[in-house]
Design an enzyme around this catalytic site. Structure first.
Site, PDB file in Angstrom:
ATOM      1  CB  ILE A 120      30.687  58.990  43.562  1.00 44.49           C
ATOM      2  CG1 ILE A 120      29.793  60.198  43.300  1.00 44.49           C
ATOM      3  CG2 ILE A 120      29.877  57.686  43.432  1.00 44.49           C
ATOM      4  CD1 ILE A 120      30.357  61.340  43.381  1.00 44.49           C
ATOM      5  CB  CYS A 168      36.751  49.933  49.069  1.00 41.79           C
ATOM      6  SG  CYS A 168      36.529  50.046  50.860  1.00 41.79           S
ATOM      7  CG  LEU A 186      34.074  56.782  51.136  1.00 35.42           C
ATOM      8  CD1 LEU A 186      35.079  55.973  50.353  1.00 35.42           C
ATOM      9  CD2 LEU A 186      34.180  57.157  52.429  1.00 35.42           C
ATOM     10  CE  LYS A 238      22.505  49.431  38.881  1.00 40.97           C
ATOM     11  NZ  LYS A 238      22.786  48.544  37.719  1.00 40.97           N
TER      12      LYS A 238
END
Length: 369
Positions: free
Chosen positions: A19, A13, A21, A96
């Site tokens: 972004i 989190c 969410l 990534k």
């Protein structure tokens, strides 16, 4: 799980989770059910802001209504969290890089295949409007046969602004190539297909860097990885692309991506973004800014990759930001670094299919039209 969407649980989190969410609300293919973080307060803040449950990692992995784990942990934790998700029988989509090494990525994909679940990975910016427009122009033959190109990321170094830039300068996972290379190489694979071999050279301009902001301002940190890397990627199509990534350059005027064909040239915008203008030059004509022909080019749509993966699972088709694509990109980066350190050419062992393009003019929320 319903006939039209898949449940998603987010582990990690940090800043980028916001972004994801937010954009999850854009795509009907996914439904975020819960979030988790080693810091319970971080999970609680995101849960309250987006009206989802805050859970422990173990509780989230055990939830029956969660089909896909969105792995937004720090890179060093990507492998462990993704393996835990696969072992729990969940599909997993990771920020990534997919894992720390190509060997780990192969192990993850092998386990996922055994368990019958899918693996996906950012970046998904290649699905943005500008990059899909550029791909379509290449496919339409607007520059003839692609022959060559350049991929350029050059800046002074993250110590200028980052209060704790140490990890950008260590041999294990640091340097400009591993930091931003996934965006540039993925964008080129989207346009040109997979890479067959690479060569490279590099250097470190300094043995230390000085932090220029935050509470550690003025502190020196060691540099143990090349900070300027120049390589050549030979694609299976035959195209040769020069890639330069650097933390040593004060300023430059190179376009982030350029593709040179037998009949013309494309200038392609920042692969870390979904928007931007594609410019086309054709023999005997002037440069033209091309109209954007594809959707998702007017905002930050991070999360389209996991939405596409959910849609692909529901409709039994390949997903675009796939684990095989991410492994291939990681393999290319590792090989470029090895080629740089050992001053040789390296054949790429992995292979991926060029991901399918998106249909033009999709409405926001649409994926596979």
């Amino acid at each position: 799980m319903t006939a039209s969407s898949l449940g998603v649980g987010i582990i990690g989190c940090g800043v980028i989770s916001e972004i994801y969410l937010k954009r999850a609300q854009t795509f009907p293919q996914i439904d975020v059910k819960a979030v988790a973080d080693l810091n319970p307060n971080a999970a609680r803040i995101r849960a309250e802001a987006f009206n989802v449950d805050a859970l422990t990692v173990d509780a989230l992995l055990a939830r029956d209504d969660i089909d896909i784990i969105l792995n937004l942990t720090i890179p060093a934790a990507h492998m462990d969290v993704s393996m835990a998700a696969v072992n729990a029988g969940k599909h997993v989509y990771s920020e990534k890089p997919l894992t720390g090494t190509a060997a780990d990525a192969r192990a993850l994909l092998s386990l996922a295949a055994q368990r019958g679940v899918r693996v996906g990975c950012a970046p998904d910016t290649f699905l943005g409007g500008s990059h899909q427009t550029a791909r379509a122009l290449i496919d339409q033959g607007k520059i003839g046969t692609p022959l060559a190109g350049t991929a350029t990321l050059m800046l002074p170094g993250h110590e200028r602004w980052h209060p704790n830039p140490d990890f950008y300068y260590v041999r294990d996972g640091g340097g400009p190539l591993l930091d931003m290379g996934p965006y540039y190489i993925t964008a080129m694979v989207n346009m040109l297909g997979p890479v067959s071999r690479v060569s490279g050279m590099g250097r470190s301009s300094r043995t230390t860097r000085v932090i220029e902001s935050g509470p550690r301002k003025g502190q020196e940190i060691p540099v143990t990885t090349p900070t300027h890397i120049t390589g050549v990627m030979e694609f299976t199509s035959g195209a040769l692309v020069q890639i330069t990534t650097s933390f040593d350059v004060e300023a430059h005027r190179h376009t982030p991506l350029e593709v040179y064909g037998s009949e013309g040239t494309l200038l392609v915008p920042d692969p870390n973004r979904f928007d931007g203008t594609v410019a086309l030059y054709r023999r005997g004509e002037d440069w033209q800014d091309m109209p954007m022909t594809h959707g998702y080019g007017d905002d930050n749509y991070r999360g389209i990759g996991i939405a596409d993966m959910a849609d692909a699972i529901l409709n039994n088709r390949p997903h675009r930001a796939s684990g095989k694509l991410a492994l291939h990109v990681l393999d290319v980066m590792e090989s470029l670094l090895t080629a740089t350190l050992e001053q040789r050419t390296i054949a790429i062992q992995s292979h991926c299919d060029r991901p399918d393009g998106l249909a033009p003019n999709l409405s926001v929320g649409q994926i596979h039209a």
